[in-house]
Write a protein that holds these residues in place. Structure first.
Motif, mmCIF file in Angstrom:
data_model
loop_
_atom_site.group_PDB
_atom_site.id
_atom_site.type_symbol
_atom_site.label_atom_id
_atom_site.label_comp_id
_atom_site.label_asym_id
_atom_site.label_seq_id
_atom_site.Cartn_x
_atom_site.Cartn_y
_atom_site.Cartn_z
ATOM 1 N N GLY A 164 40.265 94.255 74.536
ATOM 2 C CA GLY A 164 39.742 93.272 73.451
ATOM 3 C C GLY A 164 40.553 92.100 73.432
ATOM 4 N N GLY A 165 39.824 91.078 72.845
ATOM 5 C CA GLY A 165 40.515 89.912 72.691
ATOM 6 C C GLY A 165 41.005 89.165 73.657
ATOM 7 N N THR A 213 34.494 85.689 75.037
ATOM 8 C CA THR A 213 33.528 84.943 74.146
ATOM 9 C C THR A 213 34.078 83.611 74.505
ATOM 10 N N THR A 214 35.118 83.293 74.397
ATOM 11 C CA THR A 214 35.703 81.745 74.409
ATOM 12 C C THR A 214 35.402 81.337 75.613
ATOM 13 N N GLN A 228 28.657 92.723 68.411
ATOM 14 C CA GLN A 228 29.279 92.081 67.567
ATOM 15 C C GLN A 228 28.885 90.459 67.324
ATOM 16 N N ASN A 275 29.565 87.691 68.778
ATOM 17 C CA ASN A 275 30.672 86.504 68.360
ATOM 18 C C ASN A 275 30.045 85.121 69.166
ATOM 19 N N TRP A 315 28.741 81.720 67.162
ATOM 20 C CA TRP A 315 29.574 80.526 67.439
ATOM 21 C C TRP A 315 28.385 79.707 67.768
ATOM 22 N N PRO A 325 33.853 94.525 74.323
ATOM 23 C CA PRO A 325 35.108 95.187 74.937
ATOM 24 C C PRO A 325 35.109 96.712 74.988
ATOM 25 N N GLU A 356 47.064 77.865 75.541
ATOM 26 C CA GLU A 356 46.937 78.252 74.250
ATOM 27 C C GLU A 356 46.723 76.997 73.389
ATOM 28 N N VAL A 412 45.305 75.647 69.510
ATOM 29 C CA VAL A 412 44.653 75.768 68.100
ATOM 30 C C VAL A 412 43.403 75.194 68.214
ATOM 31 N N ALA A 471 40.832 77.858 68.973
ATOM 32 C CA ALA A 471 40.651 78.916 67.961
ATOM 33 C C ALA A 471 39.903 78.309 66.678
ATOM 34 N N GLU A 472 39.866 76.998 66.549
ATOM 35 C CA GLU A 472 39.261 76.451 65.442
ATOM 36 C C GLU A 472 37.806 76.069 65.799
ATOM 37 N N PRO A 530 35.072 77.894 66.907
ATOM 38 C CA PRO A 530 34.220 78.794 66.427
ATOM 39 C C PRO A 530 33.844 78.520 64.953
ATOM 40 N N GLY A 531 34.790 77.932 64.065
ATOM 41 C CA GLY A 531 34.399 77.620 62.538
ATOM 42 C C GLY A 531 33.599 76.434 62.506
#
Ligand SMILES: Nc1ncnc2c1ncn2[C@@H]1O[C@H](COP(=O)(O)OP(=O)(O)OP(=O)(O)O)[C@@H](O)[C@H]1O
Ligand SMILES: Nc1ncnc2c1ncn2[C@@H]1O[C@H](COP(=O)(O)OP(=O)(O)OP(=O)(O)O)[C@@H](O)[C@H]1O
Ligand SMILES: [Mg+2]
Ligand SMILES: [Mg+2]
Lengths: 253, 253
Positions: free
Chosen positions: B11-12, B16-17, B41, B43, B47, B125, B212, B214, B217-218, B220-221
């Motif tokens: 998982g994770g 999806t990303t 789920q 995602n 998104w 997953p 990596e 941020v 990670a932002e 999808p919002g």
């Protein structure tokens, strides 16, 4: 003996990391902890160094006593019921039986009452029989939440599942803690997610937050919890604070 | 038309990303992309802003044409077959049917041949029917790997699953790319994991790595791929480079 299901169907949010590190921090503080690994991918078992193909499988498949599946780990006060890929088979076979979700609960009920203070169950990333079994067997649910956007989406479904299990299988079940994890204090995103968690869940959200730290990600490679692998690290301190807060909460209930 | 299953049961790790951002980068470069979200789920669907309770469910349950389940998204050249929690039910129902893993393959075979250049399938997953369906329906597998310790453990089982599906269901299937993601160049851990991936998988591991960030990670919002949400960010550049590299690989085959 507190029985806690560590659950969140979103993948990679820190379920296994929470079970191993919080478990180890509780053990360090003198609690006797039993970890039950319900994930067929057996990440917690691999991390704690003990994989056993059939131990837990026999409990689900043939009603073997759970106590016989318990193994010692390299961590004082921390024992483990290991998982394996056989648990995929046990899950598939169990779905045809009546009341399959209650198999684990009965097995846990038969454990000696005074040997452990905490049972922490690591759940797989799916809402299925293994997760329902943990929710049926436990009194409390701890939800780790990675402070990013996508993990928030699944919390509604998870809450509904907890309510359904409470109604149909286990009246005692309650959501006792939400633990914000992989918190990167430098970013607004993490702060916004923590704020939204507090709005939604109130003081169920633990004061203590677990910071993002490479020490945590390195620890499984050394087969040690972060409290032993990097005992002076700030993230080990986070887990110790989380353990103390989590333990104090039960006393308060 | 290239059909690519983006799979990893851990998982994770960025499945999806990868599907959303690599898909959007390919679309930006003029490829016509269809994303099929196989995760209950949903995602990827959330998104990309399109959730449809029954669209894909009807394909599995009642043999509805897959083309009827296709939805436009806000991204040019990028369409989506959305998922929903109904897919859990479809998965459970299908396991009793003969050849259930081939339902999706037949549905994809009936899609018009000249409408899309790429199909990217986002997998849940777990190694179960929905993942097997994607592996049976596709010619290629792309494995995103979060450069941490625990995601490495599952690669053996994943490789075995790919081999088994290739042997029994789909002779054309091959592992065409491993994409290192959430690479934090500051840490030795990420470098060691990338090194170990290259040792194990050779040049199947893409040259391009996703850092990596941020911004990822932002995104999808904001219901936008990172290539649109933060078009000048270094991680958007990573995805564009990955799309170019991935597209060039097929030409080379
Ligand atoms: N505080 C942290 N700092 C840095 N990395 C972390 C932290 N917590 C977890 N991780 C990393 O994030 C990844 C996901 O954590 P973990 O595997 O515990 O999640 P999970 O919810 O158990 O995943 P799954 O859904 O696959 O069971 C792992 O690679 C882990 O090392
Ligand atoms: N390059 C990156 N930089 C920062 N965060 C990232 C990056 N890639 C993914 N993430 C974050 O890591 C988390 C896991 O990513 P994602 O949900 O795409 O993984 P997944 O494999 O699809 O998970 P699941 O197993 O639940 O389907 C998400 O919160 C995502 O925003
Ligand atoms: Mg886990
Ligand atoms: Mg996903």
């Amino acid at each position: 003996m507190r029985r806690i299901a560590v659950a969140n169907q979103k993948g990679g949010v820190g379920k296994t990391t929470t079970v191993v590190n919080l478990g180890a921090a509780l053990a360090e503080q003198g609690r006797r902890v039993l970890v039950i690994d319900l994930d067929p991918q057996a990440n917690a078992s691999t991390w704690l160094g003990t994989v056993d193909a059939r131990a837990l499988y026999e409990v689900f498949e043939n009603g073997a006593p759970l106590e016989k599946a318990v193994r010692a780990t390299g961590v004082d006060n921390l024992d483990l019921v290991p998982s394996s890929s056989w648990m995929t088979r046990a899950e598939r076979n169990a779905t045809t039986q009546a009341g399959a979700e209650m198999i684990l609960r009965q097995a846990v009920d038969e454990l000696p009452h005074d040997q452990w203070d905490y049972i922490l169950m690591d759940c797989p990333p799916a809402l299925g029989l293994l997760c329902y079994s943990a929710l049926a067997a436990c009194n409390e649910v701890l939800i780790p939440v990675q402070t990013r956007v996508m993990p928030l989406a699944g919390l509604v479904a998870l809450n509904q599942t907890i309510d359904t299990v409470k109604l149909r299988l286990n009246r005692r079940l309650r959501l006792s803690a939400v633990l914000a994890s992989q918190v990167d204090k430098r970013t607004a995103l993490s702060r916004e997610v923590v704020e939204s968690l507090r709005e939604r869940f109130g003081d169920v959200v633990m004061e203590t937050m677990i910071r993002e730290s490479v020490r945590v990600a390195e620890a499984p490679g050394h087969r040690l919890p972060v409290t032993i692998y990097a005992p002076d690290s700030s993230v080990a301190h986070d887990y110790r604070a989380a353990a103390a807060e989590f333990h104090a909460r039960s006393a308060a209930d």
